[in-house]
Design an enzyme around this catalytic site. Structure first.
Site, short mmCIF file in Angstrom:
data_model
loop_
_atom_site.label_atom_id
_atom_site.label_comp_id
_atom_site.label_asym_id
_atom_site.label_seq_id
_atom_site.Cartn_x
_atom_site.Cartn_y
_atom_site.Cartn_z
N HIS A 108 -9.70 1.98 0.30
CA HIS A 108 -8.25 1.78 0.24
C HIS A 108 -7.87 1.26 -1.14
O HIS A 108 -8.16 0.12 -1.49
CB HIS A 108 -7.84 0.79 1.33
CG HIS A 108 -6.37 0.76 1.60
ND1 HIS A 108 -5.43 1.22 0.71
CD2 HIS A 108 -5.67 0.28 2.67
CE1 HIS A 108 -4.23 1.06 1.22
NE2 HIS A 108 -4.35 0.49 2.40
N CYS A 161 0.80 -1.22 0.00
CA CYS A 161 0.00 0.00 0.00
C CYS A 161 0.84 1.27 0.00
O CYS A 161 0.28 2.37 -0.02
CB CYS A 161 -0.95 -0.01 1.19
SG CYS A 161 -1.95 -1.50 1.24
N HIS A 203 -2.57 7.97 6.44
CA HIS A 203 -2.84 6.67 5.80
C HIS A 203 -4.26 6.25 6.18
O HIS A 203 -4.99 5.76 5.33
CB HIS A 203 -1.80 5.66 6.26
CG HIS A 203 -1.85 4.37 5.51
ND1 HIS A 203 -1.80 4.31 4.13
CD2 HIS A 203 -1.95 3.07 5.94
CE1 HIS A 203 -1.86 3.04 3.74
NE2 HIS A 203 -1.96 2.28 4.83
N GLU A 259 -0.92 5.09 13.88
CA GLU A 259 -0.55 6.30 13.14
C GLU A 259 -0.76 7.54 14.00
O GLU A 259 0.05 8.48 13.96
CB GLU A 259 -1.37 6.41 11.85
CG GLU A 259 -0.91 7.57 10.97
CD GLU A 259 -1.58 7.59 9.61
OE1 GLU A 259 -1.12 8.36 8.75
OE2 GLU A 259 -2.56 6.85 9.40
N LYS A 299 -9.35 7.98 2.48
CA LYS A 299 -9.94 6.64 2.41
C LYS A 299 -11.35 6.58 2.98
O LYS A 299 -12.09 5.63 2.69
CB LYS A 299 -9.04 5.64 3.13
CG LYS A 299 -7.70 5.40 2.46
CD LYS A 299 -6.87 4.38 3.22
CE LYS A 299 -5.50 4.17 2.60
NZ LYS A 299 -4.60 5.35 2.75
N PHE A 314 1.75 -3.43 4.05
CA PHE A 314 2.11 -4.73 4.61
C PHE A 314 3.59 -5.01 4.34
O PHE A 314 4.11 -4.69 3.27
CB PHE A 314 1.27 -5.84 3.96
CG PHE A 314 -0.14 -5.94 4.47
CD1 PHE A 314 -0.59 -5.16 5.52
CD2 PHE A 314 -1.04 -6.82 3.89
CE1 PHE A 314 -1.88 -5.26 6.00
CE2 PHE A 314 -2.33 -6.94 4.35
CZ PHE A 314 -2.76 -6.16 5.40
#
Length: 410
Positions: free
Chosen positions: A337, A160, A300, A311, A332, A396
């Site tokens: 996403h 991502c 994010h 975060e 998002k 990831f």
């Protein structure tokens, strides 16, 4: 060190193409709905943010469409819009023009389709175009071939964070003098049954199937997982003097880039937010600015319990008391996403926010979470004066990327 500016933007998103996206983020437009691409009756998560009514034919010949995975189609349409927006065609040295376009998964739709053909109809029926349709570098290669970009060309694959890393690497290539111009960003088309099932079975996705419009709710106490999205984002990055010489319009300046890894866990962020925090610090250092200079962070903000809490912790570690004085929001919440494309689409959102001097909202924010106690710009856009903005992307594998943008001024 050369200065690098954004001179063109092209987008394919669940709330529309470039112009629709720009208007939509400030209106709080929602791209979520029940999945229509396949029968999701036996999948845990039945909601997604699909690209609706996608028609690539204004930009791609029909005969070429059959040889392109949907991820490549999205990338080419985004690149075409960016080229048109920048009025760049025929105004660059091909050998000093590059393309860096990433993807988290690449042509997974092609992989599944051709695997079924092979198993059900035999190996001789597998398409000879399968390999160049599925490999992750093909969107970047296709863009280069179409517009004659003969310089640096590669694909970044960092889950991502792919698109944000692509923009950051292109920024560094131009700043160091290796390129004059680059098309940079990411693309993803992974709303297919096996991919959604995979994410769903690892309990990463929202299961708010009875209320799709409120499924993506970053930083809200009742968030339960991310909403799958799809699309592409391409930015035209250009060396300042090159842009000025050809009379290009300038959206914003990119001034900093940080990249690192948590080196902790395959899917979970470091519980002390060490990697995220360090990545933001690296971006600020690269930009040569202090934490207090940042006025807005495009988070994010995935709407997963772990990411949003971690975060938030990272932001507080880096910015201290200033964390409570700046604005934060998550794109998002509106588009879901977009995996490997998300960093580019969100970078475009940051650029638009800088231009408008307005922060787009985090929609569906209803109940505060004690672990997430910053100003997430809930539900409505806010007028806001700021010079610098930060955009975060985390993937990831612990891959982290942060980009710093500056409001354009001489």
């Amino acid at each position: 060190m050369k200065r690098v500016v954004v001179t063109g933007i092209g987008l394919v998103t669940p709330i529309g193409l470039t112009k629709e996206f720009r208007n939509g983020i400030f209106e709080g437009k929602n791209g979520a709905d029940l999945i229509t691409r396949f029968d999701a009756s036996d999948v845990g998560s039945k909601v997604a943010a699909e690209v609706k009514d996608f028609d690539p034919t204004p930009w791609i010949d029909k005969k070429d469409l059959k040889r392109m995975d949907l991820a490549t189609q999205y990338a080419v349409v985004a690149a075409a819009q960016a080229m048109e927006d920048a009025e760049l065609e025929g105004k660059f040295d091909p050998e000093r023009a590059g393309v860096i376009v990433g993807s988290g998964i690449g042509g997974i739709g092609t992989v599944v389709e051709q695997t079924l053909i092979c198993e059900q109809r035999g190996a001789r029926r597998v398409s000879p175009f399968m390999i160049p349709m599925l490999i992750v570098n093909i969107p970047a290669a296709t863009i280069a071939i179409r517009w004659g970009f003969e310089g640096v060309n590669f694909a970044v694959v960092t889950a991502c964070a792919s698109a944000a890393h692509s923009i950051g690497e292109a920024f560094w290539k131009i700043r160091s003098g290796q390129l004059d111009v680059a098309l940079a960003g990411g693309t993803e088309a992974a709303i297919i049954k096996v991919a959604v099932a995979g994410f769903s079975n690892m309990r990463a996705l929202t299961t708010r199937n009875d209320d799709p419009e409120h499924a993506s709710r970053p930083f809200d106490k009742n968030r339960d997982g991310f909403l799958m999205g799809e699309g592409a984002g391409i930015l035209v990055l250009e060396e300042l003097e090159h842009a000025k010489k050809r009379g290009a319009k300038i959206y914003a300046e990119i001034v900093g880039y940080g990249a690192n890894d948590d080196a902790y866990h395959m899917t979970a962020p470091h519980p002390e937010a060490k990697g995220m925090a360090k990545c933001m610090e690296l971006a600020l250092k690269d930009a040569g600015i202090k934490p207090e200079d940042i006025g807005y962070i495009n988070a994010h903000g995935t709407s997963t319990p772990l990411n949003d809490k971690t975060e938030t912790l990272a932001i507080k570690k880096v910015f201290g008391d200033h964390a409570y004085k700046l604005k934060v929001s998550s794109t998002k919440s509106m588009i879901g996403h977009l995996l490997g494309a998300t960093g580019a689409v969100e970078a475009a959102a940051v650029v638009y926010c800088l231009q408008e001097q307005k922060v787009h909202p985090t929609i569906n924010y209803e109940e505060p979470d004690p672990d997430c106690d910053l100003d997430y710009t809930p539900n409505k856009a806010v007028e806001w004066e700021f010079e610098y903005a930060l955009s975060n992307s985390f993937g990831f594998g612990g891959h982290n990327a942060s980009l710093v943008f500056r409001k354009w001024s001489e």
